[in-house]
Motif scaffolding. Structure first.
Motif, short mmCIF file in Angstrom:
data_model
loop_
_atom_site.label_atom_id
_atom_site.label_comp_id
_atom_site.label_asym_id
_atom_site.label_seq_id
_atom_site.Cartn_x
_atom_site.Cartn_y
_atom_site.Cartn_z
N LEU A 48 -56.65 -36.06 83.46
CA LEU A 48 -56.20 -34.75 83.98
C LEU A 48 -56.97 -34.40 85.25
O LEU A 48 -56.39 -33.95 86.24
CB LEU A 48 -56.39 -33.67 82.90
N LYS A 49 -58.30 -34.61 85.22
CA LYS A 49 -59.12 -34.30 86.42
C LYS A 49 -58.64 -35.13 87.60
O LYS A 49 -58.50 -34.62 88.71
CB LYS A 49 -60.59 -34.63 86.19
N VAL A 98 -60.85 -24.65 90.54
CA VAL A 98 -59.70 -24.74 89.62
C VAL A 98 -59.95 -25.82 88.55
O VAL A 98 -59.72 -25.57 87.36
CB VAL A 98 -58.39 -24.96 90.40
N PRO A 99 -60.43 -27.02 88.92
CA PRO A 99 -60.71 -27.98 87.84
C PRO A 99 -61.86 -27.51 86.94
O PRO A 99 -62.96 -27.21 87.42
CB PRO A 99 -61.10 -29.27 88.59
N ALA A 100 -61.58 -27.46 85.67
CA ALA A 100 -62.60 -27.01 84.71
C ALA A 100 -63.60 -28.14 84.50
O ALA A 100 -63.21 -29.29 84.25
CB ALA A 100 -61.92 -26.66 83.40
N LEU A 116 -53.47 -19.41 84.38
CA LEU A 116 -52.00 -19.42 84.37
C LEU A 116 -51.49 -18.31 83.45
O LEU A 116 -51.41 -18.49 82.24
CB LEU A 116 -51.51 -20.81 83.94
N VAL A 120 -51.50 -19.44 75.69
CA VAL A 120 -52.42 -19.21 74.56
C VAL A 120 -52.15 -17.83 73.95
O VAL A 120 -52.08 -17.67 72.73
CB VAL A 120 -53.90 -19.34 75.03
N THR A 131 -54.82 -17.17 79.48
CA THR A 131 -53.70 -18.11 79.66
C THR A 131 -52.52 -17.64 78.81
O THR A 131 -52.64 -17.46 77.60
CB THR A 131 -54.16 -19.53 79.25
N CYS A 160 -54.86 -25.06 75.87
CA CYS A 160 -54.02 -25.74 76.86
C CYS A 160 -54.90 -26.53 77.82
O CYS A 160 -56.06 -26.17 78.03
CB CYS A 160 -53.26 -24.72 77.70
N GLY A 161 -54.32 -27.54 78.44
CA GLY A 161 -55.02 -28.28 79.50
C GLY A 161 -56.36 -28.80 79.01
O GLY A 161 -56.49 -29.37 77.92
N SER A 183 -58.89 -27.19 77.93
CA SER A 183 -59.35 -26.55 76.68
C SER A 183 -58.74 -27.25 75.47
O SER A 183 -59.36 -27.34 74.42
CB SER A 183 -58.99 -25.06 76.67
N SER A 188 -60.17 -21.06 75.23
CA SER A 188 -59.70 -20.83 76.60
C SER A 188 -60.87 -20.42 77.49
O SER A 188 -61.68 -19.59 77.10
CB SER A 188 -58.65 -19.70 76.57
N GLU A 233 -55.26 -33.89 88.80
CA GLU A 233 -55.30 -32.52 89.32
C GLU A 233 -55.81 -32.44 90.75
O GLU A 233 -55.30 -31.67 91.55
CB GLU A 233 -56.21 -31.70 88.38
O1 M6R Z 1 -58.38 -20.73 80.96
P1 M6R Z 1 -57.89 -21.82 80.04
O2 M6R Z 1 -58.96 -22.66 79.50
O3 M6R Z 1 -57.00 -21.27 78.96
O4 M6R Z 1 -56.97 -22.74 80.97
C1 M6R Z 1 -56.22 -23.79 80.43
C2 M6R Z 1 -55.74 -24.75 81.51
O5 M6R Z 1 -54.90 -24.09 82.41
C3 M6R Z 1 -56.92 -25.35 82.29
O6 M6R Z 1 -57.82 -25.98 81.42
C4 M6R Z 1 -56.45 -26.38 83.31
O7 M6R Z 1 -55.88 -27.47 82.65
C5 M6R Z 1 -57.61 -26.79 84.20
N1 M6R Z 1 -57.37 -26.39 85.56
C6 M6R Z 1 -57.89 -28.25 84.19
O8 M6R Z 1 -58.97 -28.57 85.01
#
Ligand code: M6R
Length: 597
Positions: A475-476, A398-400, A594, A355, A352, A299-300, A302, A347, A479
């Motif tokens: 997305l970044k 929070v932003p990956a 999430l 997932v 998540t 998701c997102g 990932s 993930s 977000e």
């Molecule tokens: O922990 P996960 O990689 O499963 O999370 C998936 C998304 O919730 C996550 O990548 C989200 O999109 C990020 N906050 C984006 O920066």
């Protein structure tokens, strides 16, 4: 990402509570086993260790009652050897009168173990932390004092690591740094050493930072430093740390996001060295190769890594892999999958809910479940037949960021392995290119930033390998700047969104070297309608003369260039978020993991 801590005190005292507290501070790094050792005056060593979390293992083995005048704690994230009591650190030498623990990877672990066994030493585990102890023991047996033995051991131990070691009958602990973090502290009646600063700050604010190639001798009241290369003494006074605990955790950066962006070269190297030798990753590759259909599910952010992964699989290994958002997997593919199919679930958190729901359905259909995950011990690590550890340590913002690049790099590694091509070169190549890219783009991003601060609508377009990067960049930007940024395939722009372009409408193009002609067409479609084209790509005159702005990346192979083109988008998002008055680490309405539908 293991963590080590050591303390030396004037008097024999209760060390258990101090070690437990240090373990809690280090636990953010991720780990699967915990161990403590203390030295008593009567020359005995009390060693307790097991699989589990710090509070759980501490209470089961009663760490709180441990006393002594020297103590060592280690949290281990399994690399060499499964997570087990015997592989947990610290480790004893053959005679049980030395104990030590390390953080990092000793890449020639297996060769050294064989040599030690042939030399008659007692090797109890598969773990490379034990190898560090025997490497010192080898030279102690040859008559060297402890400091000289550590100097000699350093030459034998290949890889990046830091380790701490002590000998019964002495008053000191010793530590050495080669590639992994190490900080020492000096307090009233004690000295200490740790993988990182936050675990020391509750004890003292008098700090000595240790450099690679230095040996630290911890006396109860002072610290001595020696250079490994020539054995010479180094003079370095402690400095007083005035920053708050939170800013210490941020490692001098104003935000976790910026710290995590700049950690990318380091964690990329750490993960690549780790997976290069991993048996579990070898088995994961074999399972992927045997799949009737291979699905890459997340998701997102990932999911964007999955999308890039599927392009690598096709282009490098000639293997079709189907990238899919986890909830959509349930609707679109799950009814048709079976035991011959393999799902690689990706993930950061491994928790998540979207997932986990998809895994549940996949398992009901008998599909094989593999994982690519950052948080060890998470549900995804437990339900996967094999998993690839992303080894990024805690990602707090929070932003990956660093977990995305390690996912993308892991996919490149897997594609090369599936194509039976070498992968060792990646751990040299990628971190160096990442560092260079970050240095090169930072000033360029500052020039673009003022143009975009007030924009509430923009597009981010990519093609082929850079399509997932464009989605990730968009997305970044969404977000953390709260602007509406749409990511799409550049060639799709003319099929509709082009009509929205007005004067100065910003469109960001992400361009891999082989796609320059196609991107130039897209740029011109925007420019001739009054839009503002910003390109992220190679330093090429065709891009320079056609676009309004070009953010140049260093020259490199297309596969690596594509994944590194996310770095400018991460930095741009970060700076725009600040400029628009937001907190990039904790955007509104979102949480890091999430765990809801
Ligand atoms: O922990 P996960 O990689 O499963 O999370 C998936 C998304 O919730 C996550 O990548 C989200 O999109 C990020 N906050 C984006 O920066």
């Amino acid at each position: 990402m293991c963590g080590i801590f050591g303390i030396v005190t004037e008097e024999e005292q209760a060390l258990g509570p101090i070690l437990i507290e240090a373990g809690r501070w280090l636990s953010y790094r991720g780990y699967d086993t915990v161990g403590c050792a203390t030295f008593h005056k009567d020359q005995t060593i009390d060693l307790r260790k097991d699989v589990g979390k710090i509070d759980e293992v501490a209470s089961r083995l009663n760490f709180a009652e441990m006393t002594g005048s020297r103590g060592v704690l280690q949290l281990r994230w399994a690399t060499f050897g499964v997570p087990s009591q015997v592989n947990a650190q610290p480790h004893l030498d053959s005679d049980g009168d030395m104990v030590g623990a390390h953080n990092g990877n000793v890449v020639n672990n297996l060769e050294l173990r064989q040599q030690f066994i042939q030399e008659g030493m007692t090797v109890r585990s598969m773990n490379d932390g034990e190898t560090c102890v025997h490497a010192v023991e080898r030279y102690v047996h040859r008559g060297y004092d402890t400091l000289q033995a550590i100097r000699c051991a350093y030459q034998d131990l290949e890889g990046d690591y830091a380790f701490v070691i002590g000998r019964a009958g002495e008053r000191e602990l010793y530590a050495i740094k080669k590639g992994s973090g190490l900080v020492a502290g000096v307090g009233e009646g004690f000295t200490c050493i740790s993988s990182d600063l936050p675990s020391i700050l509750p004890l003292t604010r008098q700090i000595i930072r240790i450099n690679d190639g230095e040996i630290v001798t911890l006396h109860p009241n002072r610290i001595e430093l020696h250079r490994v290369s020539d054995g010479e003494r180094i003079e370095r006074l402690p400095q007083t740390i005035t920053e708050s605990m939170e800013s210490a955790q941020k490692g001098g950066y104003p935000h976790f996001m910026l710290k995590e962006i700049h950690e990318q070269p380091t964690v990329a190297g750490e993960m690549l060295r780790l997976i290069e030798k991993s048996d579990d990753v070898k088995q994961l590759v074999e399972r992927m190769a045997s799949a009737r259909h291979l699905y890459l599910i997340g998701c997102g952010t990932s999911y964007h890594a999955c999308l890039l992964g599927s392009i690598y699989m096709a282009q490098i290994a000639g293997i079709p892999a189907i990238p899919v958002l986890a909830p959509q997997f349930i609707a679109q593919y799950a009814p048709a999958v079976g035991p011959e199919d393999v799902g690689l679930f990706v993930s950061q958190s491994g928790e998540t809910k979207d997932v986990l729901n998809a895994i549940h359905v996949a398992q009901q259909r008998g599909m094989r479940v593999l994982g690519m995950v950052n948080v060890i011990g998470s549900t995804l690590t437990q339900v996967s037949e094999h998993y690839l550890p992303l080894a990024c340590g805690y990602e707090i913002s929070v932003p990956a960021t660093k977990t995305f690049t390690n996912q993308a790099i892991a996919f490149l590694f897997l594609a090369l392995r599936l194509a039976h091509r070498p992968t060792q070169q990646l751990s040299e190549q990628i971190p160096a290119l990442m560092k260079l890219t970050l240095e090169q783009i930072s000033p360029q991003i500052q020039q673009i930033e003022p143009l975009l601060i007030a924009q509430n609508d923009l597009y981010c377009l990519g093609y082929g390998l850079t399509y997932p990067i464009a989605l990730e960049g968009a997305l970044k930007l969404k977000e953390i700047t709260y602007a509406h940024c749409e990511g799409m395939l550049s060639t799709e722009f003319k099929h509709g969104p082009l009509s929205a372009v007005y004067d100065d409408f910003p469109v960001i193009f992400v361009c891999a070297p082989q796609d320059i002609p196609l991107i130039v067409s897209g740029v011109n479609e925007v420019v001739c309608r009054g839009g503002r084209a910003i390109v992220i790509g190679p330093d090429d005159h065709r891009l320079r003369i056609n676009a309004h702005h070009l953010i140049t990346l260093p020259q490199m192979e297309a596969e690596i260039s594509a994944l590194l083109s996310v770095l400018p988008l991460q930095l741009l998002s970060y700076h725009l978020s600040l400029a628009r008055g937001f907190d990039p680490d904790f955007p509104r309405n979102l949480s890091k993991t999430l765990t809801v539908d």
